[in-house]
Structure formats: C-alpha cells, structure tokens
Design a protein around this motif. Structure first.
Motif, PDB file in Angstrom:
ATOM      1  N   ARG A 159      -2.422  -1.988 -10.500  1.00  0.00           N
ATOM      2  CA  ARG A 159      -2.003  -3.390 -10.565  1.00  0.00           C
ATOM      3  C   ARG A 159      -1.204  -3.676 -11.835  1.00  0.00           C
ATOM      4  O   ARG A 159      -0.146  -4.324 -11.793  1.00  0.00           O
ATOM      5  CB  ARG A 159      -3.247  -4.272 -10.496  1.00  0.00           C
ATOM      6  CG  ARG A 159      -2.979  -5.732 -10.163  1.00  0.00           C
ATOM      7  CD  ARG A 159      -4.281  -6.506 -10.083  1.00  0.00           C
ATOM      8  NE  ARG A 159      -5.101  -6.089  -8.957  1.00  0.00           N
ATOM      9  CZ  ARG A 159      -6.316  -5.541  -9.071  1.00  0.00           C
ATOM     10  NH1 ARG A 159      -6.846  -5.321 -10.267  1.00  0.00           N
ATOM     11  NH2 ARG A 159      -6.992  -5.208  -7.992  1.00  0.00           N
ATOM     12  N   ASN A 160      -1.684  -3.187 -12.967  1.00  0.00           N
ATOM     13  CA  ASN A 160      -0.991  -3.408 -14.240  1.00  0.00           C
ATOM     14  C   ASN A 160       0.380  -2.740 -14.250  1.00  0.00           C
ATOM     15  O   ASN A 160       1.360  -3.291 -14.757  1.00  0.00           O
ATOM     16  CB  ASN A 160      -1.831  -2.885 -15.404  1.00  0.00           C
ATOM     17  CG  ASN A 160      -3.060  -3.734 -15.669  1.00  0.00           C
ATOM     18  OD1 ASN A 160      -3.104  -4.909 -15.285  1.00  0.00           O
ATOM     19  ND2 ASN A 160      -4.064  -3.152 -16.300  1.00  0.00           N
ATOM     20  N   THR A 161       0.444  -1.521 -13.686  1.00  0.00           N
ATOM     21  CA  THR A 161       1.715  -0.798 -13.634  1.00  0.00           C
ATOM     22  C   THR A 161       2.735  -1.545 -12.788  1.00  0.00           C
ATOM     23  O   THR A 161       3.895  -1.720 -13.182  1.00  0.00           O
ATOM     24  CB  THR A 161       1.502   0.614 -13.063  1.00  0.00           C
ATOM     25  OG1 THR A 161       0.584   1.336 -13.892  1.00  0.00           O
ATOM     26  CG2 THR A 161       2.812   1.387 -12.999  1.00  0.00           C
ATOM     27  N   LEU A 162       2.317  -2.026 -11.614  1.00  0.00           N
ATOM     28  CA  LEU A 162       3.221  -2.730 -10.713  1.00  0.00           C
ATOM     29  C   LEU A 162       3.654  -4.074 -11.288  1.00  0.00           C
ATOM     30  O   LEU A 162       4.812  -4.478 -11.144  1.00  0.00           O
ATOM     31  CB  LEU A 162       2.558  -2.924  -9.347  1.00  0.00           C
ATOM     32  CG  LEU A 162       2.143  -1.651  -8.612  1.00  0.00           C
ATOM     33  CD1 LEU A 162       1.518  -1.995  -7.267  1.00  0.00           C
ATOM     34  CD2 LEU A 162       3.329  -0.721  -8.414  1.00  0.00           C
ATOM     35  N   ASN A 163       2.737  -4.764 -11.940  1.00  0.00           N
ATOM     36  CA  ASN A 163       3.082  -6.053 -12.539  1.00  0.00           C
ATOM     37  C   ASN A 163       4.068  -5.895 -13.688  1.00  0.00           C
ATOM     38  O   ASN A 163       4.795  -6.828 -14.038  1.00  0.00           O
ATOM     39  CB  ASN A 163       1.827  -6.770 -13.021  1.00  0.00           C
ATOM     40  CG  ASN A 163       0.963  -7.255 -11.859  1.00  0.00           C
ATOM     41  OD1 ASN A 163       1.424  -7.322 -10.720  1.00  0.00           O
ATOM     42  ND2 ASN A 163      -0.282  -7.577 -12.143  1.00  0.00           N
ATOM     43  N   ASN A 164       4.087  -4.682 -14.269  1.00  0.00           N
ATOM     44  CA  ASN A 164       5.044  -4.368 -15.334  1.00  0.00           C
ATOM     45  C   ASN A 164       6.396  -3.914 -14.761  1.00  0.00           C
ATOM     46  O   ASN A 164       7.284  -3.530 -15.504  1.00  0.00           O
ATOM     47  CB  ASN A 164       4.461  -3.272 -16.242  1.00  0.00           C
ATOM     48  CG  ASN A 164       5.246  -3.095 -17.520  1.00  0.00           C
ATOM     49  OD1 ASN A 164       5.610  -4.068 -18.186  1.00  0.00           O
ATOM     50  ND2 ASN A 164       5.539  -1.847 -17.870  1.00  0.00           N
ATOM     51  N   GLU A 165       6.486  -3.925 -13.423  1.00  0.00           N
ATOM     52  CA  GLU A 165       7.693  -3.546 -12.683  1.00  0.00           C
ATOM     53  C   GLU A 165       7.996  -2.055 -12.751  1.00  0.00           C
ATOM     54  O   GLU A 165       9.120  -1.625 -12.458  1.00  0.00           O
ATOM     55  CB  GLU A 165       8.919  -4.368 -13.114  1.00  0.00           C
ATOM     56  CG  GLU A 165       8.793  -5.843 -12.800  1.00  0.00           C
ATOM     57  CD  GLU A 165      10.080  -6.619 -13.003  1.00  0.00           C
ATOM     58  OE1 GLU A 165      11.028  -6.083 -13.615  1.00  0.00           O
ATOM     59  OE2 GLU A 165      10.145  -7.766 -12.538  1.00  0.00           O
ATOM     60  N   ASP A 166       7.027  -1.231 -13.136  1.00  0.00           N
ATOM     61  CA  ASP A 166       7.134   0.206 -12.914  1.00  0.00           C
ATOM     62  C   ASP A 166       6.610   0.481 -11.510  1.00  0.00           C
ATOM     63  O   ASP A 166       6.085  -0.414 -10.842  1.00  0.00           O
ATOM     64  CB  ASP A 166       6.314   0.969 -13.956  1.00  0.00           C
ATOM     65  CG  ASP A 166       6.942   0.879 -15.342  1.00  0.00           C
ATOM     66  OD1 ASP A 166       8.172   0.936 -15.440  1.00  0.00           O
ATOM     67  OD2 ASP A 166       6.191   0.730 -16.326  1.00  0.00           O
ATOM     68  N   ILE A 167       6.736   1.713 -11.033  1.00  0.00           N
ATOM     69  CA  ILE A 167       6.246   2.030  -9.703  1.00  0.00           C
ATOM     70  C   ILE A 167       5.142   3.082  -9.796  1.00  0.00           C
ATOM     71  O   ILE A 167       4.937   3.717 -10.828  1.00  0.00           O
ATOM     72  CB  ILE A 167       7.363   2.494  -8.757  1.00  0.00           C
ATOM     73  CG1 ILE A 167       7.900   3.871  -9.157  1.00  0.00           C
ATOM     74  CG2 ILE A 167       8.509   1.488  -8.720  1.00  0.00           C
ATOM     75  CD1 ILE A 167       8.878   4.432  -8.138  1.00  0.00           C
TER      76      ILE A 167
END
Length: 227
Positions: free
Chosen positions: A24-32
């Motif tokens: 969730r944190n990774t995706l919210n940071n716009e990484d994949i």
C-alpha cells in the motif's frame, strides 16, 4: 520510480498485514509492485482454458469486446483529472460477473479488497455504485492498450495478473506494462514480470500495454466498474 519485487511462498502470504502495508505504501508513493510466483504456469494455462470454455458456452458471461477501449487518452506526461472518453487500443476482452467459476482466482478479490479497503463485491454495488469484474484480456500480434489513466477514487490500485507473456520455450517477453508517475518518470515491467506474476500500480498513474511483437499475451485484471 522503482519496482518493488516481492516473492511469496504461498497465497497465504498475501494476507500478511506487514506485506499489505508495504504494498500500500509503495503504490501510494506511485512506485509499482511485482509479486512473484502468485500462480503456477499450469494454473495460468488452466485459467485461460476455463475462460474460453465459459465464453463459448455463453454462460455467466457479462460481455466481450474487441476494438477501442473507453478510457481516457493521454500524452505520456499529461495528468489531467479523470474523464471518460477514449484511447487507442486493440485487444479482445472477456469479462465475468462472478468469481466462483474460477477457483484459482478466489484469492484475487480478497487480496484487492484487503489492500484497497473499498467495500464492494461481485454483483453487489458499493456505496459508490461500482462492482467488481473479472476481465480476461487477450492481446494477439500487433495488439496493444494505448496510454490512459483511470479514476483513482473508484479503484485506488490496478492489478494485472500475467497468464501468458512469453514466447514459448525461448521466453522472450513480447510486451510489458509501462507506468508513468505524476513526475513523468517511467517504468516498464517487461524485464521483471513473468507468467503467474501480479503487477500492481496506483490507478491514477498513466499507463499502457506495449504492442505485442510476436505470439499472444493473456492477462486477467480486476476492474471495479460502474454498475
């Protein structure tokens, strides 16, 4: 922009709260995120056959479509607000209104709901008027899905499960999913994804599927669509 690689030993790992929070944190940071070895090659092959069998029977199928998708067309670095019209693309999709005819995909819905915390289900519209669809997409030679983005609020995260992405025994990847973040930074999954891997990205990010150079590409997505 980076791709976080996560290797799991079994589908039970997808219920781990620390893993969910990391994704969730990774995706919210716009990484994949690429979660490896979610399904076996045999499971992926069986899913394709099951989808085709149910399509040919004409049972439990919501719709199937060939041609231009109705998503928002964008330039690569353009990030306007969401609006419906069209982007270029060529593919064949088969969407189903229920998940119980695909036992190997039971985890898919549960993982998405745990990750996104969106209250929705198959057949049951959420408070936002959306519900889930299992959508199998086949890309033949020359097929692609042009640059576009979706509304973040109805879905939050995009999920692409790769069922067939390689050229037979040579294992030459034919196309990848490209994602751009709001800074215009680009990442291409063709060098990280494999059969049975799950690609996740922020649903508000611009993305596309590259043109298939040879053979066929199959994947299954879990869009949260308006009822």
């Amino acid at each position: 922009m980076k791709c976080e690689i996560i290797k799991i030993k079994s589908l039970e790992d997808l219920k781990n709260k620390d893993l969910l929070e990391n994704v969730r944190n990774t995706l919210n940071n716009e990484d994949i995120v690429c979660i490896k070895n979610v399904l076996s090659k045999l499971q992926c092959s069986n899913l394709i056959q099951q989808a085709l069998q149910h399509k040919n029977k004409g049972e439990k199928i919501s719709w199937n479509q060939t041609g231009i998708p109705s998503w928002n067309a964008l330039e690569k670095n353009e990030m306007p607000k969401y609006s419906p019209p069209k982007c270029r693309g060529r593919y064949h999709s088969i969407a189903f209104d229920r998940d119980d005819i695909f036992p190997d995909l039971q985890f898919y819905k549960n993982f998405y709901l745990s990750l996104s915390d969106i209250k929705t289900d198959f057949h049951t519209p959420s408070n936002y008027g959306f519900n889930l669809r299992l959508n199998f997409i086949r890309y033949g030679m020359g097929d692609y899905f042009g640059t576009h983005r979706h509304g973040y609020d109805n879905q939050k995260y995009g999920l692409i499960l790769n069922l067939l992405s390689y050229d037979g025994d040579n294992k030459n990847l034919k196309s990848g999913t490209i994602v751009w973040n709001s800074k215009g930074e680009e990442i291409n999954t063709k060098y990280t994804q494999n059969i049975g891997d799950l690609i996740l990205f922020n649903y508000g990010c611009v993305h596309e599927v590259e043109k298939v150079i040879e053979g066929v590409r199959w994947n299954v997505i879990l869009p949260n669509l308006r009822k």
